[in-house]
Motif scaffolding. Sequence first.
Motif, PDB file in Angstrom:
ATOM      1  N   UNK A 188       0.840  -1.205   0.000  1.00 36.70           N
ATOM      2  CA  UNK A 188       0.000   0.000   0.000  1.00 36.70           C
ATOM      3  C   UNK A 188       0.875   1.256   0.000  1.00 36.70           C
ATOM      4  N   UNK A 263      -6.685  -3.818  -0.100  1.00 39.31           N
ATOM      5  CA  UNK A 263      -7.810  -3.033  -0.613  1.00 39.31           C
ATOM      6  C   UNK A 263      -7.426  -1.565  -0.762  1.00 39.31           C
ATOM      7  N   UNK A 264      -6.701  -1.041   0.219  1.00 39.39           N
ATOM      8  CA  UNK A 264      -6.281   0.360   0.153  1.00 39.39           C
ATOM      9  C   UNK A 264      -5.296   0.575  -0.993  1.00 39.39           C
ATOM     10  N   UNK A 266      -5.212  -1.151  -3.724  1.00 37.30           N
ATOM     11  CA  UNK A 266      -6.032  -1.195  -4.959  1.00 37.30           C
ATOM     12  C   UNK A 266      -6.800   0.115  -5.143  1.00 37.30           C
ATOM     13  N   UNK A 267      -7.419   0.618  -4.070  1.00 40.63           N
ATOM     14  CA  UNK A 267      -8.202   1.841  -4.164  1.00 40.63           C
ATOM     15  C   UNK A 267      -7.333   3.014  -4.603  1.00 40.63           C
ATOM     16  N   UNK A 268      -6.101   3.035  -4.125  1.00 42.73           N
ATOM     17  CA  UNK A 268      -5.217   4.140  -4.476  1.00 42.73           C
ATOM     18  C   UNK A 268      -4.609   3.972  -5.867  1.00 42.73           C
ATOM     19  N   UNK A 270      -5.597   2.055  -8.437  1.00 40.12           N
ATOM     20  CA  UNK A 270      -6.485   1.844  -9.586  1.00 40.12           C
ATOM     21  C   UNK A 270      -6.713   3.117 -10.389  1.00 40.12           C
ATOM     22  N   UNK A 271      -6.743   4.241  -9.710  1.00 32.15           N
ATOM     23  CA  UNK A 271      -7.017   5.505 -10.418  1.00 32.15           C
ATOM     24  C   UNK A 271      -5.837   6.473 -10.351  1.00 32.15           C
TER      25      UNK A 271
END
Lengths: 276, 372
Positions: A188, A263-264, A266-268, A270-271
């Motif tokens: 992350x 998850x964090x 991925x959330x960061x 991905x975009x």
Amino acid sequence: MIGVELRLMLRRRRVWLCWVLLCAIPALVAVLLAVTNLAPAPGQGGAFLSAVTSDGQLFPAAALALVLPVFLPITVALVSGDAVAGEASTGMLRYLLVRPVGRLRLLTAKLVSVGAFVLLAVVFVTITSYIVGVLLFGFGADAAVGGAGGITSLSGVVLTPLQLAGRTAATVGYLALCMLAIGAIGLFFSTLTDSPLAAALGVLAFVVVSAILLPLDAAAGIRFYLPTTHWLAWIDLFRDPILWRAVREGVFVQLGYIVVAFGAAWANFATKDVTS
Amino acid sequence: MAGQRFSRRWLLVAAGAAAIVGVSAVQLPAAALDVDAEALRRCIRAEVPPYVGYAEASGRLGLPEIPQLESVTTLLTTTTRIRSYVAGADRWRADQLTGALGDSERDTYHLGAAEYVWDFGGNQLTRVLGQAPLRLPRAGDLLPPDLARRMLGLAPGDPVTAIPARRIAGRDAAGIRLVPTDPDTTVGRVDIWADPTTALPLRVEIAARTGPTLLVSELLEVTDGPPDPAVLRPVVPPGAGAVTASAADLSGALRDLRAPPAPARLAGRARLTLPSTPGSDLPGVGVYGTGLAGFVLIPTGRDVADRAVDGATAAGGTAIPVPFGRAARIGTPLLSVAVRSTGRRGSLLIGTVAADVLQQALLELPARGRPS
């Protein structure tokens, strides 16, 4: 994608250097103990260290306890912090993403690669320390009962070689999971910066803060959620009967960290605008 | 659009983290239980139900380090992990999971008249012969069933009232509160939650007259029924030592064969008569007071007393002016300690009474260790 990442990880010299150092540190301690015959008193020094001179087969447990608080997290921080930030710092990340590979798949491959690193690290430490321990300290007196390979559990009951192998395997799996949680946090952080060093330092800061909070009474309310709280739960695997409670709680918390940190990431990621 | 995706992803992560924390933090409320507090007290005192359990006991008594009594102060000032296997009142095993890293174990087996202690750190099994009239507290004493029976037994006439039930170890536990009526004791309340079916105490909280709970012991996991008989058999692993010792010899700080006899009365309280068997005497040791308002006099060497005086003073205790030597007292809300070093000997007083009572008792002790 996963195969590519694994081959990449295995080709890196610094990865092998990490493994060599992780195996060398306990070996050095074993040599010093064997030469001086000065084992620490029970309750002092590392876990199980007081008992290894009478049974070399306990040395893998002592070795894992030796590398667990500092050296293992450092190597995991270095490898996981480098996972994405390393690609970005060398300008490879945007080329990597040009390929028809989703960012989630890339992150998954990176996490699997970090997982393989920590698993192999724990396995290598266990195997080399078993060999070093038996060579320097021999089999204990329990060999007469359990056969060569039997050891005395913390509860006094002699564990057979099969039981010892099973519990050692469970220890390896548990510690790999604990370190994978740190690796997921590192992954992350690695998506937050283009500097692998900054990501690694972020992981280490997280570990240090957790270790600082651990003994504080004022932090009792969050103690359960600190990752380092559960790092030594594997010691309960060497009791008879096994006390599963702490191990079970540890698995839950470490899996939670892996899910949330991944998850964090991925959330960061991905975009994220990848410019390097 | 990108901003929305960003928000949704982070929202998903936040929801996942909250769910994980929630699963572990949420505790189901206990169903309301209608129990007769007096009947539950009688059942708790009368029965020793068989069970297998794991308990954690946390003490916050704020005691200073007392030389030779480190094991006791550790029990009362830290968290102790205990595993218990109880087949009955005279067949049980209590494992204290010890070591700074939890990498040791001290197991006590009680099998009829025999008692065994396995110490992994010492790599030794000790067979304990006989019974000392008094012994230092040990981890097994902090198990909720044992602690509850002991506390209720010390105040059999004091009233108990029902308190709200709690969810403990996955079951609804009925609660009772004991409020000691003895004005001399520092114990303000003892809350006990027990399984209403088996009367097995699952949690005990002890608090002083004012302030928060200072000692909590809870069975976090419990299984009803007797344990596997195999776990109640102590073994001597190859290479380990096997020794036999009398209970009196294992009394540690309590055993000082050169100590002068304890006075018949201290601070207006008579010395209790301790059961004595040949060879199990504890010279100079005296227990004074009854019920929850008691204290014990322990003779010590001068070195131990000196270090205890220093420790008490450093921990915020008060110096007590004495004609010979040095003395100090320290009062925690639940437990008080007074210590004196004089001549070649010392005395330690410790109990659940106000520090003033211990100071008075200490000043009544004969100077230079001579009996009165």
